[in-house]
Design a protein around this motif. Structure first.
Motif, PDB file in Angstrom:
ATOM      1  N   ARG A 112      19.843  21.387  51.604  1.00  0.00           N
ATOM      2  CA  ARG A 112      19.788  20.773  50.281  1.00  0.00           C
ATOM      3  C   ARG A 112      21.099  20.019  49.993  1.00  0.00           C
ATOM      4  O   ARG A 112      21.821  20.324  49.050  1.00  0.00           O
ATOM      5  CB  ARG A 112      19.540  21.834  49.213  1.00  0.00           C
ATOM      6  CG  ARG A 112      18.129  22.379  49.220  1.00  0.00           C
ATOM      7  CD  ARG A 112      17.925  23.366  48.083  1.00  0.00           C
ATOM      8  NE  ARG A 112      16.538  23.811  48.004  1.00  0.00           N
ATOM      9  CZ  ARG A 112      15.578  23.199  47.340  1.00  0.00           C
ATOM     10  NH1 ARG A 112      15.868  22.082  46.677  1.00  0.00           N
ATOM     11  NH2 ARG A 112      14.351  23.674  47.311  1.00  0.00           N
ATOM     12  N   THR A 113      21.400  19.076  50.849  1.00  0.00           N
ATOM     13  CA  THR A 113      22.587  18.247  50.675  1.00  0.00           C
ATOM     14  C   THR A 113      22.336  16.936  51.399  1.00  0.00           C
ATOM     15  O   THR A 113      21.270  16.728  51.965  1.00  0.00           O
ATOM     16  CB  THR A 113      23.850  18.968  51.198  1.00  0.00           C
ATOM     17  OG1 THR A 113      25.015  18.231  50.845  1.00  0.00           O
ATOM     18  CG2 THR A 113      23.787  19.163  52.708  1.00  0.00           C
ATOM     19  N   THR A 114      23.312  16.062  51.408  1.00  0.00           N
ATOM     20  CA  THR A 114      23.114  14.764  52.047  1.00  0.00           C
ATOM     21  C   THR A 114      23.189  14.875  53.565  1.00  0.00           C
ATOM     22  O   THR A 114      23.737  15.834  54.114  1.00  0.00           O
ATOM     23  CB  THR A 114      24.175  13.765  51.565  1.00  0.00           C
ATOM     24  OG1 THR A 114      25.470  14.191  52.060  1.00  0.00           O
ATOM     25  CG2 THR A 114      24.214  13.681  50.043  1.00  0.00           C
ATOM     26  N   HIS A 115      22.655  13.885  54.236  1.00  0.00           N
ATOM     27  CA  HIS A 115      22.732  13.846  55.698  1.00  0.00           C
ATOM     28  C   HIS A 115      24.183  13.776  56.159  1.00  0.00           C
ATOM     29  O   HIS A 115      24.549  14.356  57.183  1.00  0.00           O
ATOM     30  CB  HIS A 115      21.948  12.642  56.232  1.00  0.00           C
ATOM     31  CG  HIS A 115      20.470  12.727  56.009  1.00  0.00           C
ATOM     32  ND1 HIS A 115      19.704  13.760  56.513  1.00  0.00           N
ATOM     33  CD2 HIS A 115      19.605  11.922  55.330  1.00  0.00           C
ATOM     34  CE1 HIS A 115      18.438  13.587  56.174  1.00  0.00           C
ATOM     35  NE2 HIS A 115      18.360  12.480  55.446  1.00  0.00           N
ATOM     36  N   THR A 116      25.013  13.086  55.392  1.00  0.00           N
ATOM     37  CA  THR A 116      26.433  12.977  55.744  1.00  0.00           C
ATOM     38  C   THR A 116      27.108  14.338  55.687  1.00  0.00           C
ATOM     39  O   THR A 116      27.889  14.697  56.575  1.00  0.00           O
ATOM     40  CB  THR A 116      27.150  12.002  54.793  1.00  0.00           C
ATOM     41  OG1 THR A 116      26.546  10.714  54.907  1.00  0.00           O
ATOM     42  CG2 THR A 116      28.627  11.887  55.139  1.00  0.00           C
ATOM     43  N   ASN A 117      26.810  15.101  54.636  1.00  0.00           N
ATOM     44  CA  ASN A 117      27.394  16.437  54.513  1.00  0.00           C
ATOM     45  C   ASN A 117      26.919  17.350  55.640  1.00  0.00           C
ATOM     46  O   ASN A 117      27.698  18.124  56.206  1.00  0.00           O
ATOM     47  CB  ASN A 117      27.023  17.054  53.165  1.00  0.00           C
ATOM     48  CG  ASN A 117      27.679  16.342  51.998  1.00  0.00           C
ATOM     49  OD1 ASN A 117      28.648  15.621  52.165  1.00  0.00           O
ATOM     50  ND2 ASN A 117      27.129  16.539  50.805  1.00  0.00           N
ATOM     51  N   LYS A 118      25.624  17.255  55.966  1.00  0.00           N
ATOM     52  CA  LYS A 118      25.093  18.088  57.044  1.00  0.00           C
ATOM     53  C   LYS A 118      25.714  17.691  58.384  1.00  0.00           C
ATOM     54  O   LYS A 118      26.043  18.567  59.195  1.00  0.00           O
ATOM     55  CB  LYS A 118      23.569  17.974  57.103  1.00  0.00           C
ATOM     56  CG  LYS A 118      22.956  18.882  58.164  1.00  0.00           C
ATOM     57  CD  LYS A 118      21.459  19.063  57.977  1.00  0.00           C
ATOM     58  CE  LYS A 118      20.677  17.820  58.290  1.00  0.00           C
ATOM     59  NZ  LYS A 118      19.209  18.068  58.312  1.00  0.00           N
ATOM     60  N   ALA A 119      25.920  16.407  58.585  1.00  0.00           N
ATOM     61  CA  ALA A 119      26.540  15.939  59.827  1.00  0.00           C
ATOM     62  C   ALA A 119      27.964  16.491  59.956  1.00  0.00           C
ATOM     63  O   ALA A 119      28.405  16.860  61.056  1.00  0.00           O
ATOM     64  CB  ALA A 119      26.557  14.414  59.871  1.00  0.00           C
ATOM     65  N   GLN A 120      28.669  16.551  58.827  1.00  0.00           N
ATOM     66  CA  GLN A 120      30.027  17.099  58.859  1.00  0.00           C
ATOM     67  C   GLN A 120      29.990  18.600  59.185  1.00  0.00           C
ATOM     68  O   GLN A 120      30.811  19.092  59.976  1.00  0.00           O
ATOM     69  CB  GLN A 120      30.721  16.877  57.517  1.00  0.00           C
ATOM     70  CG  GLN A 120      32.181  17.304  57.524  1.00  0.00           C
ATOM     71  CD  GLN A 120      32.894  16.932  56.241  1.00  0.00           C
ATOM     72  OE1 GLN A 120      33.505  17.784  55.600  1.00  0.00           O
ATOM     73  NE2 GLN A 120      32.830  15.663  55.847  1.00  0.00           N
ATOM     74  N   ALA A 121      29.032  19.302  58.618  1.00  0.00           N
ATOM     75  CA  ALA A 121      28.888  20.733  58.899  1.00  0.00           C
ATOM     76  C   ALA A 121      28.578  20.962  60.380  1.00  0.00           C
ATOM     77  O   ALA A 121      29.127  21.872  61.012  1.00  0.00           O
ATOM     78  CB  ALA A 121      27.776  21.324  58.030  1.00  0.00           C
ATOM     79  N   ILE A 122      27.713  20.138  60.932  1.00  0.00           N
ATOM     80  CA  ILE A 122      27.364  20.256  62.350  1.00  0.00           C
ATOM     81  C   ILE A 122      28.570  19.962  63.225  1.00  0.00           C
ATOM     82  O   ILE A 122      28.810  20.633  64.242  1.00  0.00           O
ATOM     83  CB  ILE A 122      26.189  19.312  62.693  1.00  0.00           C
ATOM     84  CG1 ILE A 122      24.911  19.798  61.986  1.00  0.00           C
ATOM     85  CG2 ILE A 122      25.966  19.232  64.209  1.00  0.00           C
ATOM     86  CD1 ILE A 122      23.753  18.815  62.066  1.00  0.00           C
ATOM     87  N   SER A 123      29.367  18.983  62.835  1.00  0.00           N
ATOM     88  CA  SER A 123      30.578  18.648  63.582  1.00  0.00           C
ATOM     89  C   SER A 123      31.547  19.827  63.610  1.00  0.00           C
ATOM     90  O   SER A 123      32.147  20.140  64.648  1.00  0.00           O
ATOM     91  CB  SER A 123      31.248  17.424  62.957  1.00  0.00           C
ATOM     92  OG  SER A 123      32.450  17.102  63.634  1.00  0.00           O
ATOM     93  N   ILE A 124      31.689  20.491  62.485  1.00  0.00           N
ATOM     94  CA  ILE A 124      32.571  21.667  62.411  1.00  0.00           C
ATOM     95  C   ILE A 124      32.015  22.794  63.267  1.00  0.00           C
ATOM     96  O   ILE A 124      32.742  23.450  64.026  1.00  0.00           O
ATOM     97  CB  ILE A 124      32.716  22.121  60.946  1.00  0.00           C
ATOM     98  CG1 ILE A 124      33.513  21.082  60.149  1.00  0.00           C
ATOM     99  CG2 ILE A 124      33.387  23.495  60.856  1.00  0.00           C
ATOM    100  CD1 ILE A 124      33.473  21.282  58.649  1.00  0.00           C
ATOM    101  N   LEU A 125      30.722  23.015  63.160  1.00  0.00           N
ATOM    102  CA  LEU A 125      30.056  24.098  63.877  1.00  0.00           C
ATOM    103  C   LEU A 125      30.135  23.921  65.390  1.00  0.00           C
ATOM    104  O   LEU A 125      30.304  24.895  66.131  1.00  0.00           O
ATOM    105  CB  LEU A 125      28.597  24.161  63.426  1.00  0.00           C
ATOM    106  CG  LEU A 125      27.716  25.309  63.918  1.00  0.00           C
ATOM    107  CD1 LEU A 125      28.329  26.651  63.564  1.00  0.00           C
ATOM    108  CD2 LEU A 125      26.327  25.175  63.304  1.00  0.00           C
TER     109      LEU A 125
END
Length: 208
Positions: free
Chosen positions: A95-108
């Protein structure tokens, strides 16, 4: 610091604090330590550090309700722990933007890189610091914190962009308000405590 030395906006922060119930004070004091424990638990389950789990939560946080924020972080980390690819992670609903999810995936998917080097935006850095680095006494300035500082309710959608200079002013007022409250009450609150307490109280007052 005396009351007369506080700016009008710092006085707004103090005013909201004085309206906090004992329960709201405790909820505020528990908020960031609880977020750290949640990050720790998510990290252990996924085989990643607490800092990376907190980074994932932080990346997903903008305009995301806390319950959904944590749920989204758990969903991503479970797929990662199961050996999911970036494509698999990208397909996880959040439940957030694709950009935010992409950043989370990058961190993960960057376990050897400090989340601080991958998190973008001052608000997210402040949020992350408040969870994992309370010793540096940072404070997260989001739309609610801005409303408390302003002394009036302003929907998040109508909050102005907070530039570097204004952000520094707001943060200083939160620090000053915290110093005043500590001196008045003989407490040892850190600034994120006051931000969280006033946030909880502000939400109750304005039913948001």
């Amino acid at each position: 610091m005396s009351y007369s030395q506080l700016s009008d906006n710092a006085r707004h922060i103090v005013a909201v604090f004085t309206l906090a119930t004992s329960q709201e004070v405790q909820l505020g004091l528990d908020w960031y330590p609880s977020a750290f424990k949640i990050s720790e638990r998510i990290g252990k389950r996924a085989g990643i550090s607490t800092y990376h789990a907190a980074g994932v939560i932080t990346a997903l946080s903008p305009r995301n309700k806390w319950e959904d924020n944590v749920r989204n972080a758990e969903s991503l980390t479970k797929v990662y722990a199961a050996g999911g690819t970036v494509t698999d992670l990208t397909s996880v609903p959040c439940r957030t933007t694709h950009t935010n999810k992409a950043q989370a995936i990058s961190i993960l998917t960057s376990p050897t890189v400090s989340p601080q080097n991958l998190i973008t935006g001052p608000k997210r850095h402040e949020f992350y610091n408040s969870i994992v680095h309370p010793e540096i006494n940072d404070v997260c300035i989001d739309g609610h914190a801005y409303s408390v500082w302003l002394g009036d309710y302003l929907p998040a959608s109508k909050a102005p962009a907070i530039g570097k200079k204004l952000r520094a002013t707001i943060k200083q007022d939160y620090h000053d308000a915290t110093s005043f409250i500590n001196e008045e009450l003989g407490e040892q609150y850190i600034t994120s405590d006051i931000q969280a307490i006033t946030w909880v109280t502000h939400k109750r007052i304005h039913n948001v």
